[in-house]
Design a protein around this motif. Structure first.
Motif, PDB file in Angstrom:
ATOM      1  N   PRO A  17       1.741   6.985   8.241  1.00 31.97           N
ATOM      2  CA  PRO A  17       2.375   6.315   7.098  1.00 31.97           C
ATOM      3  C   PRO A  17       1.757   6.713   5.759  1.00 31.97           C
ATOM      4  O   PRO A  17       2.470   6.839   4.755  1.00 31.97           O
ATOM      5  CB  PRO A  17       2.140   4.829   7.394  1.00 31.97           C
ATOM      6  CG  PRO A  17       1.966   4.757   8.870  1.00 31.97           C
ATOM      7  CD  PRO A  17       1.236   6.012   9.227  1.00 31.97           C
ATOM      8  N   GLY A  18       0.442   6.905   5.731  1.00 36.51           N
ATOM      9  CA  GLY A  18      -0.201   7.320   4.491  1.00 36.51           C
ATOM     10  C   GLY A  18       0.265   8.680   4.034  1.00 36.51           C
ATOM     11  O   GLY A  18       0.687   8.863   2.881  1.00 36.51           O
ATOM     12  N   PHE A  19       0.205   9.661   4.921  1.00 36.28           N
ATOM     13  CA  PHE A  19       0.644  11.013   4.558  1.00 36.28           C
ATOM     14  C   PHE A  19       2.142  11.052   4.247  1.00 36.28           C
ATOM     15  O   PHE A  19       2.597  11.847   3.422  1.00 36.28           O
ATOM     16  CB  PHE A  19       0.317  11.996   5.685  1.00 36.28           C
ATOM     17  CG  PHE A  19      -1.133  12.389   5.750  1.00 36.28           C
ATOM     18  CD1 PHE A  19      -1.725  13.093   4.704  1.00 36.28           C
ATOM     19  CD2 PHE A  19      -1.914  12.077   6.851  1.00 36.28           C
ATOM     20  CE1 PHE A  19      -3.056  13.463   4.751  1.00 36.28           C
ATOM     21  CE2 PHE A  19      -3.252  12.439   6.911  1.00 36.28           C
ATOM     22  CZ  PHE A  19      -3.826  13.135   5.852  1.00 36.28           C
ATOM     23  N   SER A  20       2.910  10.198   4.907  1.00 39.72           N
ATOM     24  CA  SER A  20       4.360  10.181   4.686  1.00 39.72           C
ATOM     25  C   SER A  20       4.737   9.743   3.283  1.00 39.72           C
ATOM     26  O   SER A  20       5.864   9.998   2.834  1.00 39.72           O
ATOM     27  CB  SER A  20       5.034   9.240   5.696  1.00 39.72           C
ATOM     28  OG  SER A  20       4.862   9.701   7.007  1.00 39.72           O
ATOM     29  N   ASN A  21       3.811   9.074   2.592  1.00 40.55           N
ATOM     30  CA  ASN A  21       4.148   8.503   1.287  1.00 40.55           C
ATOM     31  C   ASN A  21       3.465   9.182   0.113  1.00 40.55           C
ATOM     32  O   ASN A  21       3.480   8.656  -0.997  1.00 40.55           O
ATOM     33  CB  ASN A  21       3.814   7.011   1.294  1.00 40.55           C
ATOM     34  CG  ASN A  21       4.819   6.204   2.087  1.00 40.55           C
ATOM     35  OD1 ASN A  21       5.916   5.925   1.624  1.00 40.55           O
ATOM     36  ND2 ASN A  21       4.459   5.836   3.311  1.00 40.55           N
ATOM     37  N   GLY A  55       0.802  -1.224   0.000  1.00 40.87           N
ATOM     38  CA  GLY A  55       0.000   0.000   0.000  1.00 40.87           C
ATOM     39  C   GLY A  55       0.832   1.270   0.000  1.00 40.87           C
ATOM     40  O   GLY A  55       0.539   2.220  -0.740  1.00 40.87           O
ATOM     41  N   ARG A  56       1.879   1.281   0.790  1.00 39.50           N
ATOM     42  CA  ARG A  56       2.716   2.488   0.868  1.00 39.50           C
ATOM     43  C   ARG A  56       3.441   2.736  -0.452  1.00 39.50           C
ATOM     44  O   ARG A  56       3.570   3.878  -0.896  1.00 39.50           O
ATOM     45  CB  ARG A  56       3.710   2.358   2.021  1.00 39.50           C
ATOM     46  CG  ARG A  56       3.022   2.193   3.369  1.00 39.50           C
ATOM     47  CD  ARG A  56       4.000   2.139   4.522  1.00 39.50           C
ATOM     48  NE  ARG A  56       3.338   1.736   5.752  1.00 39.50           N
ATOM     49  CZ  ARG A  56       3.860   1.796   6.956  1.00 39.50           C
ATOM     50  NH1 ARG A  56       5.088   2.257   7.120  1.00 39.50           N
ATOM     51  NH2 ARG A  56       3.182   1.390   8.022  1.00 39.50           N
ATOM     52  N   GLY A  57       3.897   1.650  -1.059  1.00 38.14           N
ATOM     53  CA  GLY A  57       4.550   1.791  -2.356  1.00 38.14           C
ATOM     54  C   GLY A  57       3.603   2.298  -3.420  1.00 38.14           C
ATOM     55  O   GLY A  57       3.986   3.107  -4.277  1.00 38.14           O
ATOM     56  N   LEU A  58       2.355   1.849  -3.389  1.00 39.17           N
ATOM     57  CA  LEU A  58       1.379   2.315  -4.361  1.00 39.17           C
ATOM     58  C   LEU A  58       1.059   3.788  -4.147  1.00 39.17           C
ATOM     59  O   LEU A  58       0.892   4.536  -5.123  1.00 39.17           O
ATOM     60  CB  LEU A  58       0.102   1.474  -4.257  1.00 39.17           C
ATOM     61  CG  LEU A  58      -0.970   1.705  -5.333  1.00 39.17           C
ATOM     62  CD1 LEU A  58      -0.380   1.548  -6.729  1.00 39.17           C
ATOM     63  CD2 LEU A  58      -2.136   0.753  -5.138  1.00 39.17           C
ATOM     64  N   LEU A  59       0.985   4.222  -2.895  1.00 37.41           N
ATOM     65  CA  LEU A  59       0.774   5.649  -2.619  1.00 37.41           C
ATOM     66  C   LEU A  59       1.915   6.475  -3.207  1.00 37.41           C
ATOM     67  O   LEU A  59       1.688   7.525  -3.810  1.00 37.41           O
ATOM     68  CB  LEU A  59       0.671   5.888  -1.110  1.00 37.41           C
ATOM     69  CG  LEU A  59      -0.621   5.451  -0.430  1.00 37.41           C
ATOM     70  CD1 LEU A  59      -0.490   5.566   1.087  1.00 37.41           C
ATOM     71  CD2 LEU A  59      -1.805   6.287  -0.917  1.00 37.41           C
ATOM     72  N   ARG A  60       3.147   5.998  -3.030  1.00 35.58           N
ATOM     73  CA  ARG A  60       4.293   6.715  -3.587  1.00 35.58           C
ATOM     74  C   ARG A  60       4.230   6.749  -5.109  1.00 35.58           C
ATOM     75  O   ARG A  60       4.563   7.748  -5.742  1.00 35.58           O
ATOM     76  CB  ARG A  60       5.603   6.074  -3.138  1.00 35.58           C
ATOM     77  CG  ARG A  60       5.957   6.350  -1.694  1.00 35.58           C
ATOM     78  CD  ARG A  60       7.408   5.996  -1.386  1.00 35.58           C
ATOM     79  NE  ARG A  60       7.679   4.584  -1.616  1.00 35.58           N
ATOM     80  CZ  ARG A  60       7.490   3.636  -0.694  1.00 35.58           C
ATOM     81  NH1 ARG A  60       7.016   3.951   0.493  1.00 35.58           N
ATOM     82  NH2 ARG A  60       7.777   2.380  -0.970  1.00 35.58           N
TER      83      ARG A  60
END
Length: 364
Positions: free
Chosen positions: A79-83, A36-41
């Protein structure tokens, strides 16, 4: 484009506070998914530009555009906002005890004015709830500021106890702290900006920071003060003098305003703090004034009405070392971070600067 064409019409068709919770819960959940974090990035991450990197208080900032306090009140979606491209973020305002905040409705959109009015009243899960949220999220990728305040039921005479409690509980979780004495939505809070009250409060905060530094070791964590834009020139001068004398690390200019000049939308009569486009010039002028009064020696984070790279650059040239967005994110979506960073890089090059730090205060 995805936000403006699909997400924004849905979100703006909802009650503002329900939409707010949907965003926070959605980012929280998405960042926990595998990949998920990679997809946000991949969708919204901001390209790293060396020209936009800086170091302040011994902390490295990958870019100067941060998230202002008030959106992720409980540090639930760090974590969401960080990415999605922020260079840093503020969480809170947090108070020692959980509190429900003011009665609903308490958040209002003013689309014609590109603004928001809120009278949330420091609704949050308290220091223990925030601690649990931060403990369960793993390693961060951007600096985190924790915005701290007092409970509504705490009299001003005992306010320092609340700020101390926040630092005691959360010192190990933040990279720096922000003392919020400028929200218009907690009765009498803004009175702490003036006179001996401010000196005593900041002395207590610094004392607590020293105590926790002795306990944890490492670099002593910076403390900033967030100030209101609704101050007379004399009040600004006296406040800045007191802040400098207190040896805090910086100032955030500014919080929301109680002014309503030039608003068109029907919600303009709602009480609370106004943010967004109507605050753009007011906050930039406050930054310019604070920079001048401190001879550029006290770092400033500029906040208020940033929608474009030009808005951010104006605040940097007025004296801000970093800037923060909130309302601009609500109206423009995560793509605004890419646009601001790309635009800042272009503006810096046009003016012959090789790094954003060189542009700070250049417009004085």
């Amino acid at each position: 484009m995805l936000y403006k064409k699909i997400a924004k019409p849905v979100l703006f068709g909802m009650d503002p506070e329900k939409a707010h919770h949907l965003i926070i819960d959605g980012l929280h959940t998405f960042a926990k998914l595998p990949g998920g974090r990679g997809l946000l990035r991949a969708m919204w991450g901001v390209r790293a530009y060396p020209e936009l990197e800086s170091e302040l208080w011994g902390i490295r900032f990958p870019n100067p555009v941060g998230l202002a306090a008030g959106l992720d009140k409980n540090a639930k979606a760090v974590p969401g906002f960080s990415n999605i491209g922020f260079g840093f973020m503020e969480v809170g305002t947090v108070t020692p005890k959980p509190q429900a905040g003011n009665e609903l409705p308490r958040l209002f959109r003013l689309p014609e004015d590109e603004a928001l009015i809120n009278r949330m009243g420091f609704n949050n899960v308290g220091i223990e709830g925030m601690k649990r949220n931060l403990r369960n999220q793993g390693q961060r990728t951007i600096p985190l500021a924790i915005n701290i305040g007092k409970n509504k039921t705490t009299p001003n005479e005992q306010a320092e106890d609340d700020y101390r409690a926040c630092i005691q509980a959360l010192y190990g979780y933040g990279d720096f702290f922000v003392v919020n004495i400028s929200s218009p939505n907690t009765p009498d809070l803004r009175n702490l900006q003036h006179g001996d009250d401010l000196s005593r409060l900041l002395a207590a905060v610094k004392d607590e920071i020293h105590k926790q530094h002795a306990r944890f070791g490492g670099r002593e964590k910076p403390v900033l003060v967030k100030i209101a834009p609704d101050l007379t020139p004399q009040e600004i001068e006296y406040m800045v003098e007191t802040i400098v004398r207190s040896h805090v690390s910086g100032i955030i200019a500014s919080n929301t305003t109680i002014a309503r000049d030039g608003l068109r939308h029907a919600n303009r009569g709602e009480t609370g703090g106004l943010s967004g486009r109507p605050l753009t010039e007011r906050s930039t002028e406050l930054i310019r004034t604070v920079y001048r009064l401190t001879d550029g020696k006290l770092p400033i984070i500029g906040s208020g009405g940033i929608f474009t790279a030009e808005d951010a650059y104006a605040k940097i040239r007025a004296g801000a070392s970093l800037v923060e967005v909130y309302t601009g994110l609500i109206y423009e979506g995560p793509d605004v971070l890419q646009r601001i960073n790309r635009g800042l890089r272009t503006l810096l090059r046009q003016d012959g600067f090789t790094n954003v730090s060189e542009a700070i205060g250049s417009g004085q």
